[in-house]
Design a protein around this motif. Sequence first.
Motif, PDB file in Angstrom:
ATOM      1  N   UNK A  97      42.550  39.804   9.490  1.00 21.87           N
ATOM      2  CA  UNK A  97      42.185  39.401   8.132  1.00 21.87           C
ATOM      3  C   UNK A  97      42.111  40.634   7.254  1.00 21.87           C
ATOM      4  N   UNK A  98      43.130  40.779   6.386  1.00 22.98           N
ATOM      5  CA  UNK A  98      43.143  41.893   5.424  1.00 22.98           C
ATOM      6  C   UNK A  98      43.244  41.265   4.037  1.00 22.98           C
ATOM      7  N   UNK A  99      42.479  40.185   3.861  1.00 20.22           N
ATOM      8  CA  UNK A  99      42.629  39.406   2.635  1.00 20.22           C
ATOM      9  C   UNK A  99      41.506  39.671   1.632  1.00 20.22           C
ATOM     10  N   UNK A 100      40.997  40.888   1.645  1.00 17.58           N
ATOM     11  CA  UNK A 100      40.165  41.365   0.546  1.00 17.58           C
ATOM     12  C   UNK A 100      38.733  40.864   0.556  1.00 17.58           C
ATOM     13  N   UNK A 101      38.037  41.217  -0.540  1.00 15.45           N
ATOM     14  CA  UNK A 101      36.590  40.992  -0.610  1.00 15.45           C
ATOM     15  C   UNK A 101      36.198  39.523  -0.431  1.00 15.45           C
ATOM     16  N   UNK A 102      37.061  38.611  -0.858  1.00 20.95           N
ATOM     17  CA  UNK A 102      36.699  37.183  -0.742  1.00 20.95           C
ATOM     18  C   UNK A 102      37.517  36.537   0.375  1.00 20.95           C
ATOM     19  N   UNK A 103      37.593  37.247   1.476  1.00 17.20           N
ATOM     20  CA  UNK A 103      38.438  36.903   2.612  1.00 17.20           C
ATOM     21  C   UNK A 103      38.234  35.485   3.149  1.00 17.20           C
ATOM     22  N   UNK A 104      39.360  34.795   3.332  1.00 12.94           N
ATOM     23  CA  UNK A 104      39.288  33.457   3.940  1.00 12.94           C
ATOM     24  C   UNK A 104      39.059  33.580   5.450  1.00 12.94           C
ATOM     25  N   UNK A 105      39.569  34.658   6.033  1.00 13.89           N
ATOM     26  CA  UNK A 105      39.392  34.848   7.481  1.00 13.89           C
ATOM     27  C   UNK A 105      37.904  35.092   7.769  1.00 13.89           C
TER      28      UNK A 105
END
Length: 446
Positions: A159-167
């Motif tokens: 998960x490299x999907x940022x501050x509001x990560x879905x992961x």
Amino acid sequence: MTKNKHIAIVGGGLVGSMMSIYLAKRGYRISVFERRSDMRKNSVDAGRSINLALSNRGIRSLDEIGLAGQLKQASVPMRGRMMHDVNGKLTFQPYGKEGQFINSVSRSGLNKVLITEAEANGVTFFFDHRCVGVDLNETSLSLLSEGKTTHMKFDNIIGADGAFSSVRGAMQITHRFDYSQDYIEHGYKEFTIPAGKGGEFLMEKNALHIWPRESYMLIALPNPDGSFTCTLFFPFEGSPSFKSLNNPNDFFEFFNKTFPDAIPMMPYLLQELQENPTSSLLTIRCYPWAIQSTLLIGDAAHAIVPFYGQGMNAGFEDCRIMNKLLDEFDDDWNRVLPIFQQNRKPDTDAIATLALANFIEMRDLVADADFLLRKKIEAKLHELFPDRWIPLYSMVTFHENIRYSDALKIGLKQQHVMDIVMKTPGIETTWPALDFQSLVRQIEEA
Ligand code: FAD
């Protein structure tokens, strides 16, 4: 063995793209799922900072994947801070020794280079694919694209999907997952100082400009085209604030009074006030970062406020450290994931703390004579004992072999010693006669 493994990376931002290159070079099959469209084909929304300060930790990773040279060429070196007081008087404070500087780089330019390099290494990017669910037990993703949701299974998910990560969202609802998010009371808005008529820089090119005004500040970073991107860090509420100055005339008057030397260079100020978003700033802490075969990296694991210019640099360092551990443990992910999170968490906690503290330094202390003297004494200590007294800013920014957590610990000791030194009567004039050797020893013996 790695060739048979299929790894999904959620988020093709700076850190996801960097990680994909490291892993592709190891021989893994990598798929990156990015909710936005391909930024190389469509212009990207401004959203977040247009340019970023890239320093040694980030450069080290870029170097390892073979891109440091290319990026250095496309960046503008910033050798220190140029402070602007309310009368427009300038004071320059170098960041480090001669030859040390940080680099202003374009966020989208850097991201595009990373995506292209990743593809050249065999990574497949799925743009316009939003991760809408993660099954941690199955190591599978639910991906939404063109109105259809598909489910895919992998060997590992990053998960490299940022501050509001879905992961991270999927991890947050598992047993004993620690999570906190803390907004600061300031938000930010970007403005532009365009290049002069002949494409020239209207202020010193090789500096990060700061207009420190105690409880808020304006900063400006140079771009290679001669322009500067300015960011106003300003409270949301109270007086003055984004809320209290919501009328363009009041805002213009305030700006004119507070940043008088900047305003003649900002022809689009009022237009940008209306058009550019006002964004918030937060710190995210969570743990664990790894659950079963899924791992968080970058802002998804540890978003920080931008005042040390380290968020991306820390994310790039995550990638380098993961790669090093995969080397050490023969690509055994079951061993690497727990070690990675245990070793790395104290460092990202430390940079989160340092980043919050640096806001006070930037917006307030840099305009303070005592603070500037303190920096001067520390620079002298560093000159006399280059390996035994390294100023905190230098440890974080220029010494990529020093862990953030060690920099924080040493920095606190230095602060304690310097607090005592600064209380010496007449220190402004007597400091050259200090017993520098004994100050260094105090740090080592503390
Ligand atoms: P992001 O850059 O947020 O990328 C995440 C990616 O994931 C994005 O492309 C996003 O579209 C995608 N995504 C999100 N959700 C999904 C989903 N559900 N499915 C698929 N894709 C998804 N750092 C520095 O080192 N130096 C600086 O000078 C600096 N300045 C900054 C200034 C400001 C104002 C701010 C806000 C930050 C600054 N930072 C700086 C921090 C830096 O921007 C971040 O640390 C860095 O962008 C983190 O990269 P990332 O890839 O982890 O996350």
